[in-house]
Write a protein that holds these residues in place. Structure first.
Motif, short mmCIF file in Angstrom:
data_model
loop_
_atom_site.label_atom_id
_atom_site.label_comp_id
_atom_site.label_asym_id
_atom_site.label_seq_id
_atom_site.Cartn_x
_atom_site.Cartn_y
_atom_site.Cartn_z
N TYR A 61 7.76 11.23 6.20
CA TYR A 61 8.90 11.06 5.62
C TYR A 61 8.52 10.28 4.36
O TYR A 61 7.57 9.61 4.24
CB TYR A 61 9.92 10.20 6.17
CG TYR A 61 10.44 10.89 7.50
CD1 TYR A 61 11.41 11.99 7.37
CD2 TYR A 61 9.96 10.80 8.77
CE1 TYR A 61 11.99 12.64 8.50
CE2 TYR A 61 10.10 11.55 9.90
CZ TYR A 61 10.97 12.34 9.66
OH TYR A 61 11.80 13.37 10.65
N SER A 85 0.77 -1.37 -0.06
CA SER A 85 0.00 0.04 0.02
C SER A 85 0.95 1.31 -0.02
O SER A 85 0.47 2.16 -0.17
CB SER A 85 -1.00 0.05 1.22
OG SER A 85 -0.23 0.05 2.24
N LEU A 89 10.19 -12.69 4.96
CA LEU A 89 10.12 -11.35 4.70
C LEU A 89 11.60 -10.66 4.23
O LEU A 89 11.36 -10.15 3.33
CB LEU A 89 9.33 -10.44 5.52
CG LEU A 89 8.50 -9.25 5.21
CD1 LEU A 89 7.91 -9.28 3.88
CD2 LEU A 89 7.56 -8.59 6.17
C1 HEC Z 1 1.80 3.61 5.56
C2 HEC Z 1 3.20 3.22 4.39
C3 HEC Z 1 3.97 2.24 4.67
C4 HEC Z 1 3.62 0.80 4.93
C5 HEC Z 1 2.61 0.17 5.15
C6 HEC Z 1 4.90 0.10 5.00
N1 HEC Z 1 5.93 0.90 4.92
FE1 HEC Z 1 7.92 0.39 4.76
N2 HEC Z 1 8.32 2.36 5.12
C7 HEC Z 1 7.38 3.53 5.03
C8 HEC Z 1 8.15 4.88 5.19
C9 HEC Z 1 7.37 6.18 5.26
C10 HEC Z 1 9.48 4.57 5.63
C11 HEC Z 1 10.58 5.62 6.04
C12 HEC Z 1 10.11 5.75 7.50
C13 HEC Z 1 10.97 6.92 8.22
O1 HEC Z 1 12.21 6.73 7.98
O2 HEC Z 1 10.67 7.52 9.22
C14 HEC Z 1 9.57 3.07 5.35
C15 HEC Z 1 10.74 2.45 5.51
C16 HEC Z 1 10.90 1.00 5.36
C17 HEC Z 1 12.24 0.50 5.09
C18 HEC Z 1 13.58 0.88 5.22
C19 HEC Z 1 14.21 1.62 3.82
C20 HEC Z 1 15.21 2.46 3.83
O3 HEC Z 1 16.05 2.42 3.13
O4 HEC Z 1 15.43 2.72 4.99
C21 HEC Z 1 11.99 -0.94 4.81
C22 HEC Z 1 12.84 -1.99 4.67
C23 HEC Z 1 10.52 -1.06 4.81
N3 HEC Z 1 9.86 0.22 4.90
C24 HEC Z 1 9.73 -2.30 4.42
C25 HEC Z 1 8.28 -2.46 4.72
C26 HEC Z 1 7.73 -3.63 4.69
C27 HEC Z 1 8.43 -4.86 4.67
C28 HEC Z 1 6.50 -3.53 4.89
C29 HEC Z 1 5.18 -4.43 5.10
C30 HEC Z 1 5.48 -5.35 6.39
C31 HEC Z 1 6.35 -1.84 5.03
N4 HEC Z 1 7.47 -1.41 4.78
C32 HEC Z 1 5.09 -1.33 5.10
C33 HEC Z 1 6.02 3.30 4.59
C34 HEC Z 1 5.37 2.35 4.74
#
Ligand code: HEC
Ligand code: HEC
Length: 409
Positions: free
Chosen positions: A325, A252, A385
């Protein structure tokens, strides 16, 4: 012997069955591959020019464009560290407050930086150049440095026309409201000269963008598997995809071929130093990009009325943007630990554990549009995962792109 072999075959059946994808899962997977070419950027007429990319590659690795001659773009975006730096908080001349972003596939993004405060790669590049804790250089010194190197001067002028005459310029100057020597020197410059110096900075960015647009890294095991190479993914990674696309609901936000929606969210990662989050992030980023003289609407843009300029006009800031972010791309994510905007999480296992438990998440006010639910993954699901995330590492492009060019060739 025969019995043992039969047993082995039998024992592998359940794992393979569990890992098989339904038609729906295949359809979802196809939405993430292959990695597309970056979309055109008409605000930089040289965005896809090969000579501009060569100049950009020289500039990228050149530490002379820093106050003490020791920091280049590559200091914090090192090709062998996934074009990031492996640190939680990046350090140039001083320590910054954010984690470096990888430049692999960077041209897939629409808004740059964790808070999206730049609307193009060329506008982005001016910021590290002049930020005191990064390169601490300035656009006036840049003009002088380019003029002072015969090879760079020639390459620059072939692309952008004559470099300005710098003889009447101060030693150093950059616009800012911090009352510094640099700011005062800038105020004393004639507006014509100021514009000429800013144009050099914009062109510096345009050459860098042409280089950065070539840093594409697709063709990962995941892509090969979806294209038909049945052996490209392990059973574990295939089960990991099912979680990613299903119960994990990761798509999503991490959607499309770059595994990012290009949008901004608050998932509650607490600040590295502890305490309450005080960084306005996207909230401040919107104000910044709208006011940036290097944006798509500004005088240095090559498409001031284009689609990008229009997008800026319709950009509205709301209280919900506070602490948001940009969703990072997940391609090549295994190359760029640590993770999140301040490198708060050390490994992919820690990231998956965060989504599994939401342990330590900062409570997010009523503004948050979408609250994550703890996924409560078992240990083997968490490992699956991670295996899936690791299958997103693509094949590196030609090594010639990943090192400094010899200026005399
Ligand atoms: C609501 C939106 C959202 C969903 C749903 C989501 N993410 Fe994220 N993801 C983000 C955001 C925004 C960040 C960065 C957050 C921060 O730095 O504060 C992030 C960061 C990450 C990162 C780190 C990447 C990096 O380069 O630093 C990974 C890996 C990741 N998500 C994997 C996942 C996985 C696996 C799932 C499902 C279990 C998931 N995300 C679900 C929004 C989402
Ligand atoms: C001192 C370390 C440092 C130096 C030097 C540096 N960067 Fe960065 N770079 C960062 C950090 C940290 C971020 C993320 C900052 C943020 O989002 O606020 C970043 C973000 C970026 C981004 C945005 C990526 C994205 O996904 O939105 C690009 C592009 C980039 N840098 C290119 C460059 C170029 C080009 C140079 C040289 C002119 C450069 N950087 C110099 C640390 C550095």
């Amino acid at each position: 012997m025969k019995l043992a072999l039969l047993w082995l075959l039998w024992a592998q059946v359940p794992a393979a069955q569990e890992a098989a994808w339904s038609e729906r899962e295949w359809a979802k997977a196809r939405a993430h591959t292959p990695l597309a070419e970056p979309r055109p950027n008409p605000t930089n007429r040289l965005a896809d020019d090969a000579r501009a990319a060569r100049l950009g590659q020289r500039l990228f690795f050149d530490a002379r464009f820093s106050a003490n001659g020791s920091v280049s773009c590559a200091s914090c975006h090192a090709p062998d560290l996934g074009f990031a730096d492996g640190k939680s908080l990046s350090t140039g001349l001083g320590r910054t407050t954010r984690h470096s972003l990888s430049l692999w596939n960077v041209a897939q993004q629409r808004w740059f930086f964790w808070d999206g405060r730049a609307d193009s790669l060329w506008a982005q590049a001016v910021q590290p150049l002049e930020t005191p804790k990064e390169m601490g250089f300035d656009r006036v010194s840049l003009g002088r440095a380019l003029r002072g190197d015969a090879e760079l001067k020639r390459e620059y002028e072939e692309l952008f026309g004559a470099l300005p005459d710098v003889t009447t310029w101060p030693a150093r100057a950059a616009p800012s409201d911090d009352g510094s020597e640099l700011a005062l020197a800038w105020q004393r410059m004639d507006p014509q000269e100021q514009r000429a110096a800013s144009r050099v900075a914009a062109n510096f960015g345009k050459a860098l963008e042409a280089y950065e647009r070539r840093l594409q890294r697709g063709d990962a095991p995941f892509d090969r598997f979806v294209a038909g190479a049945a052996q490209a993914l392990s059973d574990s990674a295939r089960r990991g995809w099912k979680l990613f696309a299903g119960r994990g609901n990761c798509r999503s936000c991490h959607s499309g071929p770059a595994f990012t929606d290009g949008e901004f969210h608050n998932i509650g990662i607490p600040p590295l130093a502890g305490g309450k989050p005080e960084d306005p992030a996207r909230y401040a980023g919107i104000d910044f990009v709208r006011a940036d003289p290097f944006n798509a609407r500004g005088e240095f843009s090559d498409a001031r009325e284009g689609e990008r300029a229009l997008e800026l006009e319709t950009l509205e800031r709301t209280p919900q943007n506070f602490g948001e972010y940009r969703t990072p791309s997940l391609r090549n994510v295994a190359l760029t630990a640590p993770y999140m905007h301040q490198g708060q999480l050390k490994t992919l296992a820690e990231v998956v554990n965060f989504y599994s438990t939401l342990e330590g998440a900062t409570p997010i006010g009523h503004h948050q549009e979408q609250v994550l639910q703890p996924l409560k993954l078992s240990a083997s699901e968490a490992a699956d995962l991670v295996a899936f995330l690791e299958s997103l590492t693509g094949a590196a492009p030609s090594a010639a792109l990943l090192a400094p060019l010899d200026a005399r060739r």
